[in-house]
Design an enzyme around this catalytic site. Sequence first.
Site, PDB file in Angstrom:
ATOM      1  N   LYS A  52       0.798  -1.170  -0.135  1.00 16.86           N
ATOM      2  CA  LYS A  52       0.059  -0.132   0.025  1.00 16.86           C
ATOM      3  C   LYS A  52       0.928   1.188   0.033  1.00 16.86           C
ATOM      4  O   LYS A  52       1.769   1.331   0.666  1.00 16.86           O
ATOM      5  CB  LYS A  52      -0.993  -0.017   1.294  1.00 16.86           C
ATOM      6  CG  LYS A  52      -2.107   1.064   1.337  1.00 16.86           C
ATOM      7  CD  LYS A  52      -2.947   0.820   2.450  1.00 16.86           C
ATOM      8  CE  LYS A  52      -3.940   1.880   2.406  1.00 16.86           C
ATOM      9  NZ  LYS A  52      -4.942   1.809   3.646  1.00 16.86           N
ATOM     10  N   SER A 127      -9.822   1.840   2.872  1.00 15.88           N
ATOM     11  CA  SER A 127      -9.060   2.547   1.742  1.00 15.88           C
ATOM     12  C   SER A 127      -7.813   1.608   1.015  1.00 15.88           C
ATOM     13  O   SER A 127      -7.254   2.175   0.020  1.00 15.88           O
ATOM     14  CB  SER A 127      -8.103   3.507   2.456  1.00 15.88           C
ATOM     15  OG  SER A 127      -7.338   3.033   3.624  1.00 15.88           O
ATOM     16  N   SER A 151      -9.993  -0.536   6.685  1.00 16.03           N
ATOM     17  CA  SER A 151      -9.543  -0.646   5.256  1.00 16.03           C
ATOM     18  C   SER A 151      -8.834  -1.815   4.726  1.00 16.03           C
ATOM     19  O   SER A 151      -8.240  -1.693   3.827  1.00 16.03           O
ATOM     20  CB  SER A 151      -8.444   0.701   5.398  1.00 16.03           C
ATOM     21  OG  SER A 151      -9.309   1.893   5.038  1.00 16.03           O
TER      22      SER A 151
HETATM   23  N1  GLN Z   1     -13.201   4.058   6.043  1.00 12.33           N
HETATM   24  C1  GLN Z   1     -12.896   4.549   7.085  1.00 12.33           C
HETATM   25  C2  GLN Z   1     -12.475   5.771   6.964  1.00 12.33           C
HETATM   26  O1  GLN Z   1     -12.813   6.550   5.970  1.00 12.33           O
HETATM   27  C3  GLN Z   1     -11.618   3.683   7.511  1.00 12.33           C
HETATM   28  C4  GLN Z   1     -10.439   4.045   6.705  1.00 12.33           C
HETATM   29  C5  GLN Z   1      -9.210   3.282   7.107  1.00 12.33           C
HETATM   30  O2  GLN Z   1      -9.273   2.071   7.876  1.00 12.33           O
HETATM   31  N2  GLN Z   1      -8.145   3.473   6.868  1.00 12.33           N
HETATM   32  O3  GLN Z   1     -11.840   6.365   7.688  1.00 12.33           O
END
Ligand code: GLN
Length: 446
Positions: A52, A127, A151
């Site tokens: 990532k 994400s 995410s």
């Molecule tokens: N979708 C969640 C957010 O927008 C989680 C994101 C994540 O785990 N980095 O914060």
Amino acid sequence: TKETLAVIKEREQKVDAFLSVDEKGALEQAAEIDKTGIDADNVLSGIPLGIKDNIVTKGLTTTAASKILENFEPIYDATVIEKLKAAKAITIGKTNMDEFAMGGSTENSAFKLTKNAWDQTKVPGGSSGGSAAAVAAGEVVASLGSDTGGSIRQPASFNGIVGVKPTYGRVSRYGLIAFASSLDQIGPFTRTVKDNALLLSAISGADTRDFTSSKHEVPDFTKGIDGGVKGMHIAVPKEYLGEGVADDIKKAVKNAISVFEKLGAIVDEVSLPHSKYGVPVYYIIASSEASSNLQRFDGIRYGHRAQAVKNLEDVYVKSRSEGFGDEVKRRIMLGTFSLSAGTYDAFFKKAAQVRTLICQDFARVFAKYDLILGPTTPTTAFGIGEDIKDPVTMYMNDILTIPVNLAGLPGMSLPAGYSKGLPVGLQLIANQFDETTMYRAGYAFE
Ligand code: GLN
């Protein structure tokens, strides 16, 4: 490595999972391994992995999918990268994500749109959408993501693969570009539960450069993985199969429950009464921490610097205005507001208190049970462009994954069937530092 590069070239046309592919570096690493030979007792040696793009890689552009870091070339490796290099795994490229890991569809990337590996009109989740799509499309056998509120687990669920968020402190955050420091964890995406256990064993462990890293002993997570679930006590929170969870998801989870029962587990319904506050608590805490963490992007120390500025303040304001996307700006404002003198007690402090109640709910359940089971997400993958219009709709997607981060617990998503051609994810949650039980149950179910 050559084969992987060829497959990536072909399948990227479909999924667009990578922000950059390091063809030259990967081939060099592979040639180096050819010289010394593959390590027979080290299964990771010579394996190309996707990383990532919020995990820093020495000499390899790391953007966190943000314009503000567009040409950022780190001068050091994250601890997880050091560990993978020591295991002779190969970093083949950096995967797409929501900018600074803020989002649940990878649509907040400043650079490209990644598609779901099963249906290219659907989002890959986020994400860590790039890392998940790359594994699901067969471009790489494994990848790393990060999970702050879901995410890793949510994109794993949307792409029908295995994704694990380890216990908070299990994996060093050194070199992970910080979003919300009390919630962030790096973890693996794989096709199988056992591969996942292998990769987590390789990246875990204490690190003096991350003061929240735990000294807890790291077992070999594959050991005893085939021990089965006979006699295991599994709890299903009734809130996880309530309103807001789609019928096809409920059906797949109920089916999974009967599989576990057939395998000899004892399954009961329990309650996590404060989990319903998870989403607002998370968005206050995560945004507050983000507003603090993102102060370092000032146009001076890293990445993008605005041109034609009048004075120093102008450098800050213009660089940040030009460099950050809308969702990142929204969170910085939300976080700064929650931490302000006049609102701190009503927002940040209150959220921290409710976080404790959420932790206590889990502790009560784990006093009696080995594992918690439920869906990973309320729906299967949604359409590209569908939820991005409304931040609150997007935020609600994380209702089932967020409580796990707030309590620092390990969580896994693994495939539990399909609905209308799209994968459904099953979530397994274990007590702190008990990834072993989670892997054992996942392996038995798979
Ligand atoms: N979708 C969640 C957010 O927008 C989680 C994101 C994540 O785990 N980095 O914060």
